[in-house]
Scaffold this motif. Structure first.
Motif, PDB file in Angstrom:
ATOM      1  N   PRO A  13      -3.309  23.708  17.593  1.00  0.00           N
ATOM      2  CA  PRO A  13      -3.936  24.938  17.112  1.00  0.00           C
ATOM      3  C   PRO A  13      -4.590  24.832  15.664  1.00  0.00           C
ATOM      4  O   PRO A  13      -5.391  25.648  15.543  1.00  0.00           O
ATOM      5  N   GLY A  14      -3.587  24.115  14.700  1.00  0.00           N
ATOM      6  CA  GLY A  14      -4.141  24.095  13.453  1.00  0.00           C
ATOM      7  C   GLY A  14      -5.521  23.558  13.340  1.00  0.00           C
ATOM      8  O   GLY A  14      -6.591  24.105  12.628  1.00  0.00           O
ATOM      9  N   VAL A  15      -5.694  22.338  14.176  1.00  0.00           N
ATOM     10  CA  VAL A  15      -6.893  21.758  14.040  1.00  0.00           C
ATOM     11  C   VAL A  15      -7.920  22.752  14.531  1.00  0.00           C
ATOM     12  O   VAL A  15      -9.091  22.387  13.970  1.00  0.00           O
ATOM     13  N   LEU A  16      -7.740  23.446  15.522  1.00  0.00           N
ATOM     14  CA  LEU A  16      -8.693  24.232  16.199  1.00  0.00           C
ATOM     15  C   LEU A  16      -9.237  25.138  14.855  1.00  0.00           C
ATOM     16  O   LEU A  16     -10.349  25.597  14.950  1.00  0.00           O
ATOM     17  N   LEU A  17      -8.088  25.829  14.365  1.00  0.00           N
ATOM     18  CA  LEU A  17      -8.720  26.899  13.263  1.00  0.00           C
ATOM     19  C   LEU A  17      -9.373  26.245  12.047  1.00  0.00           C
ATOM     20  O   LEU A  17     -10.446  26.875  11.540  1.00  0.00           O
ATOM     21  N   LEU A  18      -8.970  24.933  12.035  1.00  0.00           N
ATOM     22  CA  LEU A  18      -9.570  24.102  10.790  1.00  0.00           C
ATOM     23  C   LEU A  18     -10.890  24.065  11.223  1.00  0.00           C
ATOM     24  O   LEU A  18     -12.063  24.002  10.365  1.00  0.00           O
ATOM     25  N   CYS A  19     -11.164  23.659  12.347  1.00  0.00           N
ATOM     26  CA  CYS A  19     -12.553  23.313  13.059  1.00  0.00           C
ATOM     27  C   CYS A  19     -13.438  24.606  12.913  1.00  0.00           C
ATOM     28  O   CYS A  19     -14.584  24.578  12.520  1.00  0.00           O
ATOM     29  N   ALA A  20     -12.695  25.827  13.357  1.00  0.00           N
ATOM     30  CA  ALA A  20     -13.548  27.052  13.057  1.00  0.00           C
ATOM     31  C   ALA A  20     -13.901  27.458  11.475  1.00  0.00           C
ATOM     32  O   ALA A  20     -15.039  27.573  11.512  1.00  0.00           O
ATOM     33  N   GLY A  21     -13.086  26.879  10.665  1.00  0.00           N
ATOM     34  CA  GLY A  21     -13.485  27.106   9.310  1.00  0.00           C
ATOM     35  C   GLY A  21     -14.691  26.119   8.641  1.00  0.00           C
ATOM     36  O   GLY A  21     -15.573  26.727   8.286  1.00  0.00           O
ATOM     37  N   PHE A  22     -14.529  24.929   9.291  1.00  0.00           N
ATOM     38  CA  PHE A  22     -15.634  23.810   9.085  1.00  0.00           C
ATOM     39  C   PHE A  22     -16.984  24.427   9.572  1.00  0.00           C
ATOM     40  O   PHE A  22     -18.038  24.576   9.149  1.00  0.00           O
ATOM     41  N   GLY A  23     -16.977  24.825  10.941  1.00  0.00           N
ATOM     42  CA  GLY A  23     -18.124  25.002  11.517  1.00  0.00           C
ATOM     43  C   GLY A  23     -18.730  26.542  10.943  1.00  0.00           C
ATOM     44  O   GLY A  23     -19.984  26.672  10.711  1.00  0.00           O
ATOM     45  N   SER A  24     -17.952  27.203  10.939  1.00  0.00           N
ATOM     46  CA  SER A  24     -18.580  28.782  10.113  1.00  0.00           C
ATOM     47  C   SER A  24     -19.174  28.540   8.694  1.00  0.00           C
ATOM     48  O   SER A  24     -20.108  29.142   8.552  1.00  0.00           O
ATOM     49  N   ALA A  25     -18.547  27.342   8.145  1.00  0.00           N
ATOM     50  CA  ALA A  25     -19.056  27.191   6.608  1.00  0.00           C
ATOM     51  C   ALA A  25     -20.361  26.827   6.544  1.00  0.00           C
ATOM     52  O   ALA A  25     -21.111  27.448   5.723  1.00  0.00           O
ATOM     53  N   THR A  26     -21.078  26.283   7.602  1.00  0.00           N
ATOM     54  CA  THR A  26     -22.500  25.688   7.701  1.00  0.00           C
ATOM     55  C   THR A  26     -23.294  27.220   7.674  1.00  0.00           C
ATOM     56  O   THR A  26     -24.416  26.976   7.209  1.00  0.00           O
ATOM     57  N   THR A  27     -22.673  28.253   8.078  1.00  0.00           N
ATOM     58  CA  THR A  27     -23.635  29.577   8.244  1.00  0.00           C
ATOM     59  C   THR A  27     -23.848  29.729   6.622  1.00  0.00           C
ATOM     60  O   THR A  27     -25.013  30.521   6.464  1.00  0.00           O
ATOM     61  N   ALA A  28     -23.080  29.617   5.669  1.00  0.00           N
ATOM     62  CA  ALA A  28     -23.300  29.967   4.098  1.00  0.00           C
ATOM     63  C   ALA A  28     -24.771  29.311   3.970  1.00  0.00           C
ATOM     64  O   ALA A  28     -25.386  29.907   3.313  1.00  0.00           O
ATOM     65  N   VAL A  29     -24.609  27.960   4.241  1.00  0.00           N
ATOM     66  CA  VAL A  29     -26.011  27.240   3.720  1.00  0.00           C
ATOM     67  C   VAL A  29     -27.027  27.757   4.314  1.00  0.00           C
ATOM     68  O   VAL A  29     -28.157  27.821   3.696  1.00  0.00           O
ATOM     69  N   ALA A  30     -27.045  27.932   5.651  1.00  0.00           N
ATOM     70  CA  ALA A  30     -28.116  28.548   6.511  1.00  0.00           C
ATOM     71  C   ALA A  30     -28.713  29.781   6.101  1.00  0.00           C
ATOM     72  O   ALA A  30     -30.058  30.017   5.719  1.00  0.00           O
ATOM     73  N   VAL A  31     -27.916  30.808   5.533  1.00  0.00           N
ATOM     74  CA  VAL A  31     -28.266  31.998   5.119  1.00  0.00           C
ATOM     75  C   VAL A  31     -28.912  31.793   3.521  1.00  0.00           C
ATOM     76  O   VAL A  31     -29.903  32.446   3.232  1.00  0.00           O
ATOM     77  N   SER A  32     -28.264  30.977   2.915  1.00  0.00           N
ATOM     78  CA  SER A  32     -28.728  30.695   1.683  1.00  0.00           C
ATOM     79  C   SER A  32     -30.006  30.193   1.541  1.00  0.00           C
ATOM     80  O   SER A  32     -31.004  30.411   0.717  1.00  0.00           O
ATOM     81  N   GLU A  33     -30.140  29.161   2.498  1.00  0.00           N
ATOM     82  CA  GLU A  33     -31.594  28.691   2.563  1.00  0.00           C
ATOM     83  C   GLU A  33     -32.714  29.825   2.902  1.00  0.00           C
ATOM     84  O   GLU A  33     -33.746  29.679   2.340  1.00  0.00           O
ATOM     85  N   ASP A  34     -32.309  30.636   3.894  1.00  0.00           N
ATOM     86  CA  ASP A  34     -33.239  31.640   4.049  1.00  0.00           C
ATOM     87  C   ASP A  34     -33.410  32.500   2.986  1.00  0.00           C
ATOM     88  O   ASP A  34     -34.708  33.092   2.614  1.00  0.00           O
ATOM     89  N   MET A  35     -32.574  32.780   1.790  1.00  0.00           N
ATOM     90  CA  MET A  35     -32.927  33.544   0.889  1.00  0.00           C
ATOM     91  C   MET A  35     -33.702  33.070   0.035  1.00  0.00           C
ATOM     92  O   MET A  35     -34.496  33.733  -1.131  1.00  0.00           O
ATOM     93  N   LYS A  36     -33.631  31.766  -0.166  1.00  0.00           N
ATOM     94  CA  LYS A  36     -34.397  30.935  -1.158  1.00  0.00           C
ATOM     95  C   LYS A  36     -35.892  30.747  -0.734  1.00  0.00           C
ATOM     96  O   LYS A  36     -36.791  31.127  -1.697  1.00  0.00           O
ATOM     97  N   GLY A  37     -36.213  31.101   0.486  1.00  0.00           N
ATOM     98  CA  GLY A  37     -37.859  30.937   0.678  1.00  0.00           C
ATOM     99  C   GLY A  37     -38.165  32.376   0.999  1.00  0.00           C
ATOM    100  O   GLY A  37     -37.818  33.247   0.547  1.00  0.00           O
ATOM    101  N   GLY A  38     -39.382  32.439   1.580  1.00  0.00           N
ATOM    102  CA  GLY A  38     -40.037  33.828   1.631  1.00  0.00           C
ATOM    103  C   GLY A  38     -39.873  34.541   3.136  1.00  0.00           C
ATOM    104  O   GLY A  38     -40.389  35.540   3.198  1.00  0.00           O
ATOM    105  N   ILE A  39     -39.074  33.877   3.704  1.00  0.00           N
ATOM    106  CA  ILE A  39     -38.963  34.219   5.172  1.00  0.00           C
ATOM    107  C   ILE A  39     -38.336  35.698   5.182  1.00  0.00           C
ATOM    108  O   ILE A  39     -38.681  36.465   6.160  1.00  0.00           O
TER     109      ILE A  39
END
Lengths: 261, 324
Positions: A70-96
């Motif tokens: 169960p701990g690994v599943l939550l850890l996995c959720a943490g890692f997987g969700s974190a990439t959202t921050a990068v994707a959103v930030s990429e969006d804010m950087k450009g003109g899209i």
């Protein structure tokens, strides 16, 4: 010119189109997806085979793998969700974002798209982690209702963590910084009962470890998977997820307006 | 449709923390008539992008009002958005999607059905010469292709929008792509659209625009047809290196370019031999004051120096654009 008029699309259409966009983009950033999938698997193997032998989780568990999944599943959720921050930030950087705004698409559908894509990515990586766990000896004994509850709690956490991550992406000035901001989500499972029982930690940490948002999720998932009594922990877990999600949605709304002023 | 498609009065905008506010716009007034190309010409930091973002409803002015296509940019934001197309300085397309995927996404977001979106994307790819690159990731596009896709993305929506905002559409493009994009802009204007473009290139404004407003430090320094503006700026400049400080001070008032350190002054001239000779004789009859000279063709710098010098009291032009 032929008829090109169209009525403004509803929220669902906008969010669906945005989800499709985010999924396409993540499918083409294979490196990031693989990293966020491999890391939890590697950590699970490390915990089970390197540390597991030395960790005493009590007589309730046949082996350490039964305790740690169960701990690994939550850890996995943490890692997987974190990439959202990068994707959103990429969006804010450009003109899209300006383009979307000039089409009357505000922040919420764009972020909802990123979060939905993150949930899909996480479902894939969670399945992978689960598969590897079964291979190395994890034997769940959950009832059908238990499985449903586990899925619900996991989905709720993934959604909440992804949206917090999206808010982090709005807060960070660069995608690199956004990646850094989300470290705490990958760190939060450690001071909880994810890998070792809280009793084995120093006393001053108990208060935090017992009452932080990850603990009820881990306790309920572990209990449900092993068909042990869980009390009200699933409800506490869902309440935490709902609270985090509400704060994240509100904060990201404010941050989006600030960033696009 | 109204006769005046873009109208702004006294737009001001400041950025930054309260302790260190930077005033980007200091009272901008504009009137852009329907159909044709209007250029907002200015150097980096003049306020061109901020002006466009206010007019395109992406940001709000601290003071002043603006109407686009007859609608107020604040109160009637949605109607304005429907009437305009914006192409920004940074290509507003997804790098990790193909050209076709970008256009289909935009079409879906403006409310077209899946089938209609596919069709619309095909039409636009064809029109902007991108059919061959339709299935390639935008990341592999050249600068010119990216701008064309960006323009196409702005056209995807509702009926051909009436007003186009193009923010530095050719910055960073090679000469050939620039010319191709100019043709696209001319085609848009030819179809009856109103195009407001910003540029830092005098040549570009000259080539495309029916009217030009020169923006400097958040104010309109001058406005008029290209011919009217050019007549206010000498085509050439005679740069003189003077021998004495006295000579420098005596002639400084006539110069459009000053560099006191090297005792150099630039005086306006038409560039002909006859006038250059006459000018030298006139300012230096004793032939002792001028050490060396060189002839210098007008640059955008000269235009700005001249125009801003003429507007020594720029507050007069803050409310209404200067009529030339």
């Amino acid at each position: 010119m032929s008829d090109t008029t169209a009525s403004a699309p509803g929220f669902l259409t906008r969010a669906t189109v945005m989800t499709g966009r985010s999924l396409r983009i993540s499918r083409r950033n294979v490196d990031a997806v693989i990293t966020s999938m491999m890391l939890p698997v590697m950590l699970m193997l490390i915990f089970v085979y390197f540390f597991g032998g030395a960790i005493d989780t009590g007589s309730a568990y046949d082996s350490y793998v039964m305790y740690v999944v169960p701990g690994v599943l939550l850890l996995c959720a943490g890692f997987g969700s974190a990439t959202t921050a990068v994707a959103v930030s990429e969006d804010m950087k450009g003109g899209i974002i300006d383009r979307f705004r000039s089409l009357d698409i505000g922040g919420t559908p764009v972020l909802a798209g990123h979060v939905a894509a993150s949930v899909v990515r996480n479902l894939v990586s969670t399945t992978l982690v689960f598969g590897v766990a079964l291979l190395i000896g994890f034997r769940p004994a959950a009832t059908p209702g238990g499985w449903l509850a586990v899925t619900g709690v996991l989905l709720a956490y993934i959604t909440a963590l992804s949206w917090i991550s999206a808010a982090m992406g709005l807060l960070a000035r660069t995608p690199e910084a956004a990646g850094g901001f989300t470290f705490f989500m990958s760190f939060l499972p450690y001071p909880s009962s994810a890998f070792v029982p809280v009793d084995s930690m120093p006393g001053w940490l108990h208060g935090f470890a017992d009452h932080q948002p990850i603990t009820p999720a881990i306790e309920s998932i572990r209990g449900l998977l092993l068909d042990q009594p869980v009390g009200n922990t699933p409800w506490i877990a869902l309440a935490w997820a709902a609270g985090i999600l509400a704060v994240a949605v509100a904060a990201s709304g404010v941050l989006f307006r600030l960033r696009t002023r | 449709m109204p006769d005046v498609m873009i109208e702004a009065h006294g737009l001001t905008k400041s950025y930054g923390r309260p302790s260190a506010r930077v005033r980007v716009l200091d009272g901008i007034g504009l009137r852009v008539a329907r159909a044709g190309v209007f250029a907002l010409l200015g150097p980096n930091g003049a306020g061109k992008t901020t002006t466009v973002r206010i007019l395109a409803t992406l940001t709000t002015a601290d003071a002043g009002t603006a109407r686009v296509a007859g609608y107020d940019v604040v109160a009637d934001r949605r109607r304005v958005r429907r009437a305009i197309s914006l192409t920004g300085q940074f290509a507003a397309v997804d790098e990790t999607l193909t050209g076709e995927e970008n256009l289909r996404m935009m079409a879906r977001l403006t409310g077209h059905s899946r089938a209609r979106s596919r069709q619309r994307a095909e039409e636009l790819l064809e029109r902007f010469g991108l059919t061959d690159a339709a299935r390639r990731l935008v990341r592999t596009y050249s600068g010119g292709m990216r701008r064309r896709l960006d323009l196409a993305a702005g056209l995807v929506g509702s009926p051909e929008p009436g007003v186009f905002f193009l923010d530095e559409p050719t910055t960073g493009l090679d000469p050939r792509s620039r010319r191709e994009l100019w043709q696209v802009v001319r085609d848009l204007a030819g179809r009856g659209a109103t195009v407001l473009l910003t540029t830092q290139y005098l040549e570009e404004a000259d080539q495309l625009a029916d009217r030009i407003a020169v923006l400097n430090k958040g104010r309109i320094a001058a406005e008029g047809t290209p011919e009217q503006l050019k007549s206010r700026v000498p085509g050439h400049r005679l740069d003189l290196v003077l021998t004495t400080r006295e000579a420098y001070l005596r002639l400084a008032a006539r110069a459009v370019h000053h560099s006191p350190g090297s005792l150099t002054l630039g005086l306006p001239t038409d560039g002909t031999a006859a006038q250059t000779r006459a000018l030298l004789d006139e300012i230096d009859p004793q032939r002792t004051d001028v050490d060396r000279f060189s002839l210098h063709s007008a640059t955008l710098d000269d235009v700005f120096l001249t125009l801003t010098a003429e507007n020594a009291e720029p507050a007069d032009t803050a409310e209404a654009p200067a009529r030339v």
